[in-house]
Design a protein around this motif. Sequence first.
Motif, PDB file in Angstrom:
ATOM      1  N   UNK A 173      -9.599  -6.889   3.309  1.00 32.82           N
ATOM      2  CA  UNK A 173     -10.380  -7.001   4.534  1.00 32.82           C
ATOM      3  C   UNK A 173     -11.715  -6.291   4.410  1.00 32.82           C
ATOM      4  N   UNK A 174     -12.664  -6.700   5.227  1.00 29.10           N
ATOM      5  CA  UNK A 174     -13.971  -6.041   5.256  1.00 29.10           C
ATOM      6  C   UNK A 174     -13.907  -4.877   6.241  1.00 29.10           C
ATOM      7  N   UNK A 175     -14.246  -3.694   5.759  1.00 27.70           N
ATOM      8  CA  UNK A 175     -14.096  -2.481   6.551  1.00 27.70           C
ATOM      9  C   UNK A 175     -15.381  -1.666   6.513  1.00 27.70           C
ATOM     10  N   UNK A 176     -15.399  -0.667   7.373  1.00 25.86           N
ATOM     11  CA  UNK A 176     -16.507   0.293   7.416  1.00 25.86           C
ATOM     12  C   UNK A 176     -15.915   1.691   7.294  1.00 25.86           C
ATOM     13  N   UNK A 177     -16.472   2.484   6.389  1.00 23.42           N
ATOM     14  CA  UNK A 177     -16.063   3.873   6.210  1.00 23.42           C
ATOM     15  C   UNK A 177     -17.257   4.769   6.516  1.00 23.42           C
ATOM     16  N   UNK A 207     -13.511   8.204   8.389  1.00 23.89           N
ATOM     17  CA  UNK A 207     -12.848   7.232   9.250  1.00 23.89           C
ATOM     18  C   UNK A 207     -12.913   5.848   8.611  1.00 23.89           C
ATOM     19  N   UNK A 208     -11.896   5.052   8.868  1.00 18.03           N
ATOM     20  CA  UNK A 208     -11.802   3.682   8.357  1.00 18.03           C
ATOM     21  C   UNK A 208     -11.609   2.746   9.537  1.00 18.03           C
ATOM     22  N   UNK A 209     -12.451   1.717   9.625  1.00 21.68           N
ATOM     23  CA  UNK A 209     -12.354   0.733  10.706  1.00 21.68           C
ATOM     24  C   UNK A 209     -12.628  -0.657  10.156  1.00 21.68           C
ATOM     25  N   UNK A 210     -12.087  -1.655  10.858  1.00 26.29           N
ATOM     26  CA  UNK A 210     -12.451  -3.024  10.524  1.00 26.29           C
ATOM     27  C   UNK A 210     -13.927  -3.230  10.830  1.00 26.29           C
TER      28      UNK A 210
END
Length: 311
Positions: A257-261, A305-308
């Motif tokens: 999946x594509x995520x934002x850290x 933090x890790x988010x979609x």
Amino acid sequence: MADLILHHYPTSPFAEKVRLILGHKQLAWKSVFIPMIMPKPDVTALTGGYRRTPVLQIGADIYCDTALICEVLEGLAPEHTLFPPAVSGAARIVAQWADSALFTAAMAYNFQPAGVAQVFAGAPAENVQAFVADRAAMRGGAARMSSTDATTTYKSYLRRIASMLHGQDFLLGSQPCVADFATYHPIWFTQNITSAVAGVLDATPEVLAWLERMKAIGHGQSEKMSSAQALEMAQEATPAALTADVFQDDHGIALGGTVVIAADNFGLEPTEGELIAATRTRYTLRRTDERAGTVHVHFPRVGFTLKKAAA
């Protein structure tokens, strides 16, 4: 082993932490100087957004945050360990405290007017203003500790460090560990970069003696490298194979999946990419940049933090 490339600048305290660890482990490394403030186009070409200093590059693998860099260097060169088995947990806890609470108080103390005048001696006023604005942006609007409160807190922390050194050469025993390197770097800044305010150290002679023992470790063997050369090396390299243990799900986000850290408290610029590993201790993103090529960007779990990614 591919070259160890440290992206840093000379007065960065967190970079000093890693430089000294490289010396402790007697490692050869390449030195790439980067800007103190944004923009940092060559850094963000590698990281995808993360801009804190330093960044460690090994070929097409990019390691963010000094806590993770310590683990990586330990794996590459376990001699002169940063994590002695008998105190491994305590060493990590003290290091985390030093990188956060001690660092915050020390740097707020260091950047009182006399310290600022020394750091920016001879620089145009707009350089100082740009630095202040850059660091305010890194705090994400959070208030900075006042120099008065910082003085009280820093003195208290220095006394506690001195008590830890009573009867031994280093914080947790006869040899330096990760706790020493994390505790050293903000105090190094006081003593070496803002020496005009270093009188605060005189009340703790145990700390002064320990600083000399740490300084004597040195930085190992380094050679200068340009950021253009580092980007070329990333472009030509292939990221290292991932370990078998690549996924522990705490977020309900599938691999691929594509995520934002992003960091959770300082230097909040996000990095977006494809989640290809989430181990017990770190995340790995795959991303492609026209200048850096395909790279794996690694972050520690703690402090990030890790988010979609937004659709």
